[in-house]
Design an enzyme around this catalytic site. Structure first.
Site, short mmCIF file in Angstrom:
data_model
loop_
_atom_site.label_atom_id
_atom_site.label_comp_id
_atom_site.label_asym_id
_atom_site.label_seq_id
_atom_site.Cartn_x
_atom_site.Cartn_y
_atom_site.Cartn_z
N ASP A 47 22.66 -15.10 15.26
CA ASP A 47 23.61 -15.14 16.38
C ASP A 47 24.17 -13.77 16.71
OD1 ASP A 47 25.23 -14.93 14.03
OD2 ASP A 47 26.94 -15.78 15.13
N ASP B 169 26.62 -16.82 8.51
CA ASP B 169 27.82 -17.06 9.32
C ASP B 169 27.47 -17.13 10.80
OD1 ASP B 169 30.44 -16.19 7.38
OD2 ASP B 169 28.50 -15.36 6.83
N ASP C 159 20.32 -16.40 9.42
CA ASP C 159 21.59 -15.73 9.19
C ASP C 159 22.55 -16.81 8.71
OD1 ASP C 159 23.75 -13.80 9.46
OD2 ASP C 159 24.29 -14.91 11.27
#
Length: 220
Positions: A168, A13, A11
């Site tokens: 996250d 960001d 991922d």
């Protein structure tokens, strides 16, 4: 015991790149435009992974159904787009991981729900060279759907089952599971208060960047 990956997918960001400072700047620019005081950085940081609409809701209290939401979101995105990499940087130790990974000739990529108009300039500004970059507008489906992860694996020429997808957010783990990849949850990203990343349906959990990097470089 989870087998070692042949490819890594990240991922963007909150997992690979700490983009919160630049997104916080844009969010507070939106508030300033409406005559409001800036929000604390920590408050904005927790919402970054949820995208522009969530930042508009945080900044102005406007949900997607509000008539002024779209204009506010465009203002925020325009402010962000003017400087996507002013303060953004790789999270600590990940440069070492990527350098080692590339030195060994191993592929890696990025799968993000960030639009390409912002993701591609950010990746370029940071000097990153992923073998695959799948963005929000590249396919009809977005995470937590598995299709972007499958497309990235195909571009890397690695079976999905031999990829680790690192993220996250809960949606990252859902996408990884649906894609048949090893789901790797990290606790250092943009996680909302009260959300426990260890409760996500992952295969592996790492509290810090350093622990993630140590685990991946250990066999090297």
């Amino acid at each position: 015991m989870t087998s070692s990956p042949r490819a890594l997918l990240f991922d963007l960001d909150g997992t690979l790149v700490d983009t919160a400072p630049d997104l916080a700047r844009a969010t507070n620019a939106l508030r300033a435009h409406h005559g409001l005081e800036p929000l604390p950085y920590s408050v904005i940081r927790a919402q970054v992974s949820n995208g522009g609409s969530a930042l508009v809701a945080l900044a102005l209290g406007l949900d997607k159904a509000h008539r002024d939401h779209d204009a506010a979101r465009q203002f925020l995105l325009d402010a962000y787009g003017q400087a996507v990499a002013e303060e953004s940087c790789l999270f600590p130790h990940l440069d070492r991981l990527l350098e080692s990974w590339e030195d060994r000739g191993l592929p890696w990529g990025i799968v993000t729900n960030k639009p390409r108009a912002y993701a591609a300039p950010l990746v370029e500004a940071l000097g990153l060279a992923p073998g695959a970059l799948l963005c929000a507008d590249d396919l009809p489906q977005r995470k937590p759907a598995p299709e972007p992860l499958w497309a990235a694996a195909e571009r890397l020429d690695v079976p999905a089952s031999q990829c680790w997808y690192i993220g996250d957010h809960l949606r990252d783990m859902q996408a990884a599971r649906a894609a048949g990849m090893v789901a790797v949850a990290v606790g250092y990203g943009y996680i909302e208060e009260g959300d426990d990343y260890r409760e996500w349906p992952a295969d592996l959990w790492f509290e810090t960047c350093e622990k993630l990097v140590e685990a991946l470089l250990e066999p090297a």
